[in-house]
Design a protein around this motif. Structure first.
Motif, PDB file in Angstrom:
ATOM      1  N   VAL A   1      38.449  32.137  51.432  1.00 37.99           N
ATOM      2  CA  VAL A   1      37.602  31.416  50.474  1.00 37.99           C
ATOM      3  C   VAL A   1      38.354  30.130  50.135  1.00 37.99           C
ATOM      4  O   VAL A   1      39.240  30.117  49.281  1.00 37.99           O
ATOM      5  CB  VAL A   1      37.356  32.266  49.217  1.00 37.99           C
ATOM      6  N   PRO A   2      38.049  29.025  50.820  1.00 37.96           N
ATOM      7  CA  PRO A   2      38.910  27.834  50.743  1.00 37.96           C
ATOM      8  C   PRO A   2      39.017  27.209  49.357  1.00 37.96           C
ATOM      9  O   PRO A   2      40.030  26.583  49.047  1.00 37.96           O
ATOM     10  CB  PRO A   2      38.266  26.863  51.745  1.00 37.96           C
ATOM     11  N   ALA A   3      38.010  27.356  48.523  1.00 36.05           N
ATOM     12  CA  ALA A   3      38.057  26.714  47.208  1.00 36.05           C
ATOM     13  C   ALA A   3      38.884  27.505  46.195  1.00 36.05           C
ATOM     14  O   ALA A   3      39.209  26.986  45.127  1.00 36.05           O
ATOM     15  CB  ALA A   3      36.638  26.522  46.668  1.00 36.05           C
ATOM     16  N   PHE A   4      39.242  28.748  46.516  1.00 34.91           N
ATOM     17  CA  PHE A   4      39.951  29.596  45.561  1.00 34.91           C
ATOM     18  C   PHE A   4      41.358  29.059  45.333  1.00 34.91           C
ATOM     19  O   PHE A   4      42.098  28.797  46.268  1.00 34.91           O
ATOM     20  CB  PHE A   4      40.012  31.032  46.086  1.00 34.91           C
ATOM     21  N   ARG A   5      41.718  28.910  44.056  1.00 37.65           N
ATOM     22  CA  ARG A   5      43.000  28.303  43.711  1.00 37.65           C
ATOM     23  C   ARG A   5      43.574  28.969  42.473  1.00 37.65           C
ATOM     24  O   ARG A   5      43.053  29.968  41.993  1.00 37.65           O
ATOM     25  CB  ARG A   5      42.821  26.804  43.484  1.00 37.65           C
ATOM     26  N   ASP A   6      44.665  28.411  41.961  1.00 37.49           N
ATOM     27  CA  ASP A   6      45.366  29.018  40.829  1.00 37.49           C
ATOM     28  C   ASP A   6      44.463  29.242  39.631  1.00 37.49           C
ATOM     29  O   ASP A   6      44.562  30.275  38.948  1.00 37.49           O
ATOM     30  CB  ASP A   6      46.546  28.145  40.412  1.00 37.49           C
ATOM     31  N   GLU A   7      43.584  28.286  39.350  1.00 39.66           N
ATOM     32  CA  GLU A   7      42.707  28.427  38.189  1.00 39.66           C
ATOM     33  C   GLU A   7      41.791  29.642  38.313  1.00 39.66           C
ATOM     34  O   GLU A   7      41.526  30.343  37.336  1.00 39.66           O
ATOM     35  CB  GLU A   7      41.867  27.160  37.999  1.00 39.66           C
ATOM     36  N   HIS A   8      41.298  29.881  39.532  1.00 35.98           N
ATOM     37  CA  HIS A   8      40.452  31.057  39.746  1.00 35.98           C
ATOM     38  C   HIS A   8      41.266  32.340  39.617  1.00 35.98           C
ATOM     39  O   HIS A   8      40.791  33.336  39.058  1.00 35.98           O
ATOM     40  CB  HIS A   8      39.813  30.988  41.135  1.00 35.98           C
ATOM     41  N   LEU A   9      42.477  32.320  40.163  1.00 32.23           N
ATOM     42  CA  LEU A   9      43.334  33.497  40.070  1.00 32.23           C
ATOM     43  C   LEU A   9      43.626  33.831  38.614  1.00 32.23           C
ATOM     44  O   LEU A   9      43.591  34.996  38.206  1.00 32.23           O
ATOM     45  CB  LEU A   9      44.635  33.258  40.835  1.00 32.23           C
ATOM     46  N   GLN A  10      43.889  32.816  37.812  1.00 36.38           N
ATOM     47  CA  GLN A  10      44.120  33.037  36.392  1.00 36.38           C
ATOM     48  C   GLN A  10      42.872  33.595  35.722  1.00 36.38           C
ATOM     49  O   GLN A  10      42.953  34.408  34.799  1.00 36.38           O
ATOM     50  CB  GLN A  10      44.528  31.715  35.720  1.00 36.38           C
ATOM     51  N   GLY A  11      41.701  33.176  36.207  1.00 36.49           N
ATOM     52  CA  GLY A  11      40.454  33.673  35.639  1.00 36.49           C
ATOM     53  C   GLY A  11      40.218  35.157  35.863  1.00 36.49           C
ATOM     54  O   GLY A  11      39.467  35.792  35.122  1.00 36.49           O
ATOM     55  N   LEU A  12      40.861  35.730  36.892  1.00 35.63           N
ATOM     56  CA  LEU A  12      40.693  37.163  37.151  1.00 35.63           C
ATOM     57  C   LEU A  12      41.265  38.020  36.026  1.00 35.63           C
ATOM     58  O   LEU A  12      40.947  39.208  35.930  1.00 35.63           O
ATOM     59  CB  LEU A  12      41.366  37.541  38.471  1.00 35.63           C
ATOM     60  N   THR A  13      42.102  37.433  35.190  1.00 37.98           N
ATOM     61  CA  THR A  13      42.725  38.222  34.126  1.00 37.98           C
ATOM     62  C   THR A  13      41.724  38.698  33.087  1.00 37.98           C
ATOM     63  O   THR A  13      42.049  39.573  32.286  1.00 37.98           O
ATOM     64  CB  THR A  13      43.824  37.401  33.430  1.00 37.98           C
ATOM     65  N   ARG A  14      40.510  38.156  33.108  1.00 40.93           N
ATOM     66  CA  ARG A  14      39.517  38.623  32.125  1.00 40.93           C
ATOM     67  C   ARG A  14      38.809  39.893  32.573  1.00 40.93           C
ATOM     68  O   ARG A  14      38.062  40.488  31.804  1.00 40.93           O
ATOM     69  CB  ARG A  14      38.490  37.530  31.846  1.00 40.93           C
ATOM     70  N   PHE A  15      39.027  40.312  33.835  1.00 44.02           N
ATOM     71  CA  PHE A  15      38.424  41.555  34.318  1.00 44.02           C
ATOM     72  C   PHE A  15      39.377  42.707  34.013  1.00 44.02           C
ATOM     73  O   PHE A  15      40.258  43.032  34.803  1.00 44.02           O
ATOM     74  CB  PHE A  15      38.132  41.457  35.812  1.00 44.02           C
ATOM     75  N   GLN A  16      39.194  43.337  32.889  1.00 46.09           N
ATOM     76  CA  GLN A  16      40.128  44.362  32.439  1.00 46.09           C
ATOM     77  C   GLN A  16      40.057  45.647  33.255  1.00 46.09           C
ATOM     78  O   GLN A  16      40.986  46.458  33.234  1.00 46.09           O
ATOM     79  CB  GLN A  16      39.878  44.668  30.963  1.00 46.09           C
ATOM     80  N   ALA A  17      38.960  45.838  33.988  1.00 45.39           N
ATOM     81  CA  ALA A  17      38.841  47.038  34.834  1.00 45.39           C
ATOM     82  C   ALA A  17      39.439  46.818  36.217  1.00 45.39           C
ATOM     83  O   ALA A  17      39.533  47.764  37.013  1.00 45.39           O
ATOM     84  CB  ALA A  17      37.372  47.452  34.967  1.00 45.39           C
ATOM     85  N   LEU A  18      39.876  45.595  36.525  1.00 44.51           N
ATOM     86  CA  LEU A  18      40.373  45.279  37.860  1.00 44.51           C
ATOM     87  C   LEU A  18      41.646  46.058  38.179  1.00 44.51           C
ATOM     88  O   LEU A  18      42.598  46.064  37.399  1.00 44.51           O
ATOM     89  CB  LEU A  18      40.659  43.779  37.954  1.00 44.51           C
ATOM     90  N   ARG A  19      41.650  46.701  39.345  1.00 45.63           N
ATOM     91  CA  ARG A  19      42.825  47.461  39.788  1.00 45.63           C
ATOM     92  C   ARG A  19      43.293  47.072  41.183  1.00 45.63           C
ATOM     93  O   ARG A  19      44.443  47.337  41.532  1.00 45.63           O
ATOM     94  CB  ARG A  19      42.509  48.974  39.752  1.00 45.63           C
ATOM     95  N   SER A  20      42.407  46.462  41.997  1.00 51.28           N
ATOM     96  CA  SER A  20      42.768  46.086  43.371  1.00 51.28           C
ATOM     97  C   SER A  20      42.446  44.620  43.604  1.00 51.28           C
ATOM     98  O   SER A  20      41.331  44.169  43.320  1.00 51.28           O
ATOM     99  CB  SER A  20      42.006  46.936  44.390  1.00 51.28           C
ATOM    100  N   LEU A  21      43.428  43.889  44.140  1.00 52.83           N
ATOM    101  CA  LEU A  21      43.254  42.470  44.440  1.00 52.83           C
ATOM    102  C   LEU A  21      43.733  42.210  45.855  1.00 52.83           C
ATOM    103  O   LEU A  21      44.870  42.557  46.210  1.00 52.83           O
ATOM    104  CB  LEU A  21      44.043  41.617  43.450  1.00 52.83           C
ATOM    105  N   VAL A  22      42.867  41.599  46.676  1.00 51.11           N
ATOM    106  CA  VAL A  22      43.207  41.251  48.047  1.00 51.11           C
ATOM    107  C   VAL A  22      43.018  39.751  48.219  1.00 51.11           C
ATOM    108  O   VAL A  22      41.924  39.225  48.010  1.00 51.11           O
ATOM    109  CB  VAL A  22      42.326  42.005  49.063  1.00 51.11           C
ATOM    110  N   LEU A  23      44.092  39.062  48.586  1.00 48.88           N
ATOM    111  CA  LEU A  23      44.062  37.632  48.863  1.00 48.88           C
ATOM    112  C   LEU A  23      44.339  37.429  50.345  1.00 48.88           C
ATOM    113  O   LEU A  23      45.402  37.822  50.836  1.00 48.88           O
ATOM    114  CB  LEU A  23      45.116  36.891  48.036  1.00 48.88           C
TER     115      LEU A  23
END
Length: 326
Positions: free
Chosen positions: A161-183
């Motif tokens: 996903v070429p547009a994905f950057r640090d700001e988007h990664l920081q935005g994932l912190t609002r998903f409190q149910a998140l347990r798996s992240l694949v980059l």
């Protein structure tokens, strides 16, 4: 002598489950029995539409006629490579998925242009969201967005996903149910961005960093500082050294570790050094080594003998997209 008509419904359903969506629908025109069987809800729990370039009209028909409340998992292709005149995934269609498919928990979008589709259009029931070779806008996944979006999201896969950057990664912190992240191939994510994000994503249990520009050493150091509860790690070995791998020593609940090539450097830990680090991980049960050129050689024997309590897997690097991991 028995004929095909004598076969029980369960056998037909098993056969139909291997057919593509298009062939499945065509089969429903053969006879009334087949029409009834094709309509069975078990055939529409997991649907893959990535093989077709479908007009929105056809997608709407499938949604109303076959999927609806039966649907649990959907793979859907976009038209990013089909030209500007091709139909696009629309906010209306994605909102309809949420309204008409209350049991939809997994959505995989491939080669889709989502720049005009707000993330608020996605079904709120999703537990897994996969984006493969998709375009997203800068407004996607930012921290300032509505915190009620995707409240049940447990896993997100970001593959090329070429547009994905640090700001988007920081935005994932609002998903409190998140347990798996694949980059995968998210080359705009920096080591600083990963470090600051993992400080707040300390509840992750699975992290995969593949084909990125991030150094494996820096990734493992960030993991050891912030993800003490991580259970599975998979990463490309570019920039991996013995001191970097040692950062994982004594990780309390790490159960599975995969080191994946082919970016092997002279600093790459030897099999003996890998064994030494793994022996300090009390819960480690799976060690996987891919694409390092070690299969069938002395290195495999060293790993297997040195880690008798682990399942050691040594094999070539996978040649498929990141869909394999699920």
């Amino acid at each position: 002598m028995a004929t095909p008509a004598d076969l029980p419904d369960s056998v037909y359903l098993e056969i139909f489950s291997y057919l593509s969506v298009r062939d499945r629908i065509r089969s429903s025109r053969v006879c009334r029995r087949w029409k009834r069987l094709v309509d069975d809800r078990r055939l529409w729990r997991h649907v893959d539409l990535t093989l077709y370039t479908m007009r929105p009209k056809v997608l709407w028909h499938l949604l109303r006629r076959y999927m609806a409340s039966r649907l649990h998992s959907l793979r859907m292709g976009g038209y990013l490579l089909s030209g500007s005149q091709a139909p696009q995934l629309s906010p209306a269609l994605l909102r309809a998925l949420g309204q008409k498919c209350p049991n939809l928990t997994r959505l995989c979008l491939h080669v889709a242009n989502l720049t005009m589709v707000p993330i608020t259009s996605l079904p709120c029931t999703l537990r897994t969201l996969e984006l493969h070779s998709c375009e997203i806008s800068m407004a996607w996944l930012l921290r300032e967005q509505d915190p009620t979006v995707l409240p049940q999201l447990e896993c997100i896969v970001l593959d090329r996903v070429p547009a994905f950057r640090d700001e988007h990664l920081q935005g994932l912190t609002r998903f409190q149910a998140l347990r798996s992240l694949v980059l995968g191939g998210t080359y705009r994510v920096t080591e600083t961005g990963l470090e600051s994000s993992l400080q707040e994503l300390n509840y992750l249990q699975r992290l995969e960093v593949l084909g990125c520009t991030l150094s494996a050493d820096s990734t493992l150091r960030s993991v050891s500082r912030h993800l003490r509860g991580v259970r599975k790690i998979r990463l490309t070995v570019g920039g991996l050294s013995a001191p970097g791998l040692a950062a994982l020593e004594r990780m309390p609940v790490l159960e599975s570790l995969c080191l994946q090539g082919p970016l092997v450097t002279p600093e790459m830990p030897s099999p003996e050094e890998i064994v030494s680090s793994c022996l300090t991980m009390p819960k480690l049960r799976v060690l996987e080594v891919q694409g390092l050129g070690w299969e069938g050689q002395e290195a495999e024997r060293v790993l297997c003998n040195g880690l008798p309590h682990c399942s050691v897997i040594v094999r070539p690097c996978p040649k498929v997209s990141m869909d394999w991991w699920m």
